[in-house]
Design a protein around this motif. Structure first.
Motif, short mmCIF file in Angstrom:
data_model
loop_
_atom_site.label_atom_id
_atom_site.label_comp_id
_atom_site.label_asym_id
_atom_site.label_seq_id
_atom_site.Cartn_x
_atom_site.Cartn_y
_atom_site.Cartn_z
N THR A 119 38.48 36.11 17.13
CA THR A 119 39.67 36.46 16.35
C THR A 119 39.96 35.42 15.27
OG1 THR A 119 41.14 35.48 18.01
CG2 THR A 119 40.73 37.85 18.17
N ASP A 120 39.50 34.19 15.44
CA ASP A 120 39.59 33.19 14.37
C ASP A 120 38.56 33.46 13.28
OD1 ASP A 120 41.63 31.90 15.69
OD2 ASP A 120 40.38 30.25 16.43
N ALA A 121 37.37 33.88 13.68
CA ALA A 121 36.28 34.10 12.73
C ALA A 121 36.52 35.32 11.85
CB ALA A 121 34.96 34.24 13.48
N LEU A 122 37.09 36.37 12.41
CA LEU A 122 37.19 37.65 11.69
C LEU A 122 37.95 37.58 10.37
CD1 LEU A 122 36.46 40.60 11.58
CD2 LEU A 122 38.40 41.09 13.06
N PRO A 123 39.18 37.09 10.32
CA PRO A 123 39.86 37.08 9.02
C PRO A 123 39.19 36.14 8.02
CG PRO A 123 41.22 36.04 10.71
CD PRO A 123 40.04 36.63 11.40
N ALA A 150 29.58 48.28 14.30
CA ALA A 150 28.29 48.93 14.03
C ALA A 150 27.25 47.86 13.66
CB ALA A 150 28.43 49.93 12.89
N PRO A 151 26.01 48.05 14.12
CA PRO A 151 24.97 47.07 13.76
C PRO A 151 24.86 46.95 12.24
CG PRO A 151 24.18 48.57 15.45
CD PRO A 151 25.51 49.10 14.98
N SER A 152 25.01 45.73 11.75
CA SER A 152 24.98 45.49 10.30
C SER A 152 24.88 43.98 10.05
CB SER A 152 26.25 46.02 9.64
OG SER A 152 27.39 45.31 10.10
N GLN A 153 24.63 43.65 8.81
CA GLN A 153 24.61 42.24 8.43
C GLN A 153 25.99 41.62 8.65
OE1 GLN A 153 24.05 41.37 4.23
NE2 GLN A 153 22.90 39.51 4.74
N LEU A 154 27.03 42.39 8.39
CA LEU A 154 28.40 41.90 8.58
C LEU A 154 28.66 41.57 10.05
CD1 LEU A 154 31.18 41.32 7.33
CD2 LEU A 154 31.76 43.71 7.77
N ARG A 155 28.27 42.47 10.96
CA ARG A 155 28.47 42.20 12.38
C ARG A 155 27.67 40.97 12.81
NH1 ARG A 155 26.56 46.04 17.26
NH2 ARG A 155 24.65 44.87 16.94
N ASP A 175 29.18 28.01 6.82
CA ASP A 175 29.05 28.37 5.41
C ASP A 175 27.75 27.85 4.81
OD1 ASP A 175 31.44 29.67 5.56
OD2 ASP A 175 32.55 28.23 4.33
N ALA A 176 27.45 26.60 5.07
CA ALA A 176 26.23 26.01 4.50
C ALA A 176 24.98 26.67 5.06
CB ALA A 176 26.20 24.51 4.78
N ASN A 177 24.98 26.98 6.34
CA ASN A 177 23.79 27.55 6.97
C ASN A 177 23.59 29.03 6.65
OD1 ASN A 177 23.20 25.09 8.11
ND2 ASN A 177 24.07 25.59 10.09
N TYR A 178 24.66 29.75 6.31
CA TYR A 178 24.58 31.19 6.07
C TYR A 178 25.05 31.59 4.67
CZ TYR A 178 23.19 31.93 10.83
OH TYR A 178 22.47 31.92 11.99
N ARG A 179 25.04 30.65 3.75
CA ARG A 179 25.52 30.92 2.38
C ARG A 179 24.82 32.11 1.75
NH1 ARG A 179 25.17 26.04 0.26
NH2 ARG A 179 27.32 25.64 0.79
N THR A 180 23.50 32.19 1.88
CA THR A 180 22.75 33.29 1.26
C THR A 180 23.18 34.63 1.82
OG1 THR A 180 20.87 31.83 0.89
CG2 THR A 180 20.44 34.20 0.83
N GLU A 181 23.30 34.74 3.14
CA GLU A 181 23.70 35.99 3.78
C GLU A 181 25.14 36.36 3.44
OE1 GLU A 181 22.14 33.50 5.24
OE2 GLU A 181 20.38 34.28 6.27
N ILE A 182 26.02 35.36 3.40
CA ILE A 182 27.42 35.61 3.04
C ILE A 182 27.49 36.16 1.61
CG2 ILE A 182 29.65 34.52 2.55
CD1 ILE A 182 28.93 32.52 4.85
N ASN A 183 26.78 35.53 0.69
CA ASN A 183 26.79 35.99 -0.70
C ASN A 183 26.20 37.38 -0.84
OD1 ASN A 183 28.08 33.71 -1.70
ND2 ASN A 183 26.17 32.65 -2.15
N ALA A 184 25.12 37.67 -0.14
CA ALA A 184 24.51 39.00 -0.20
C ALA A 184 25.49 40.06 0.30
CB ALA A 184 23.22 39.03 0.61
N CYS A 185 26.16 39.76 1.38
CA CYS A 185 27.13 40.69 1.95
C CYS A 185 28.30 40.89 0.98
CB CYS A 185 27.62 40.15 3.29
SG CYS A 185 28.28 41.38 4.40
N ARG A 186 28.79 39.80 0.41
CA ARG A 186 29.89 39.89 -0.56
C ARG A 186 29.49 40.72 -1.77
NH1 ARG A 186 34.58 37.20 -1.31
NH2 ARG A 186 35.45 37.36 -3.38
N GLN A 187 28.30 40.49 -2.28
CA GLN A 187 27.83 41.26 -3.44
C GLN A 187 27.74 42.75 -3.12
OE1 GLN A 187 24.21 39.20 -4.42
NE2 GLN A 187 25.28 37.59 -5.54
N ARG A 188 27.30 43.08 -1.92
CA ARG A 188 27.21 44.48 -1.52
C ARG A 188 28.59 45.14 -1.59
NH1 ARG A 188 25.44 43.80 3.23
NH2 ARG A 188 23.26 43.74 2.64
#
Length: 133
Positions: free
Chosen positions: A32-36, A69-74, A93-106
């Protein structure tokens, strides 16, 4: 949103195979801390209704997002909750920056497409079929 389902996914990610109410509560709190925070990182809206003890995740267009649902976001959510549980949230953030940015761009592209679609529908509604040329 199925918080219990997500909690079990985080526990599995952490290799927590025992049943313990305290551990489950800590995992749920990490989730619940991670979600928002993750929603903000990827450009999604997070709405929590304390009266109903329910939350909703939506795209900028207002479309609901099924976070279970199974996804990059989940995957990002489960991983971020695991980092928080292990008191390593500051490294996520540092370890998953690429995935976070890809998800945001989507989600940004979806928002642009939804806006353009609305503009096209508005133009069709205002076109009365007469030729002004």
């Amino acid at each position: 949103m199925e918080l219990a389902t997500l909690t079990e996914l985080v526990k599995s990610r952490l290799n927590i195979t025992w049943e313990d109410d305290i551990t489950t509560a800590k995992v749920t709190n990490a989730l619940t801390d991670a979600l928002p925070s993750l929603c903000a990182k990827v450009g999604l809206a997070y709405d929590y209704d304390a009266d109903e003890a329910a939350s909703a995740v939506t795209e900028q267009s207002g479309t609901a997002v099924d976070i279970t649902a199974p996804s990059q976001l989940r995957h990002l959510l489960v991983t971020y909750a695991a980092y928080i549980f292990d008191q390593q949230g500051h490294l996520f953030d540092a370890n998953y920056r690429t995935e976070i940015n890809a998800c945001r761009q989507r989600y940004e592209v979806r928002a642009i497409e939804a806006e353009e679609s609305e503009d096209d529908e508005t133009e069709e509604d205002t076109d009365d079929g007469t030729d002004t040329g």
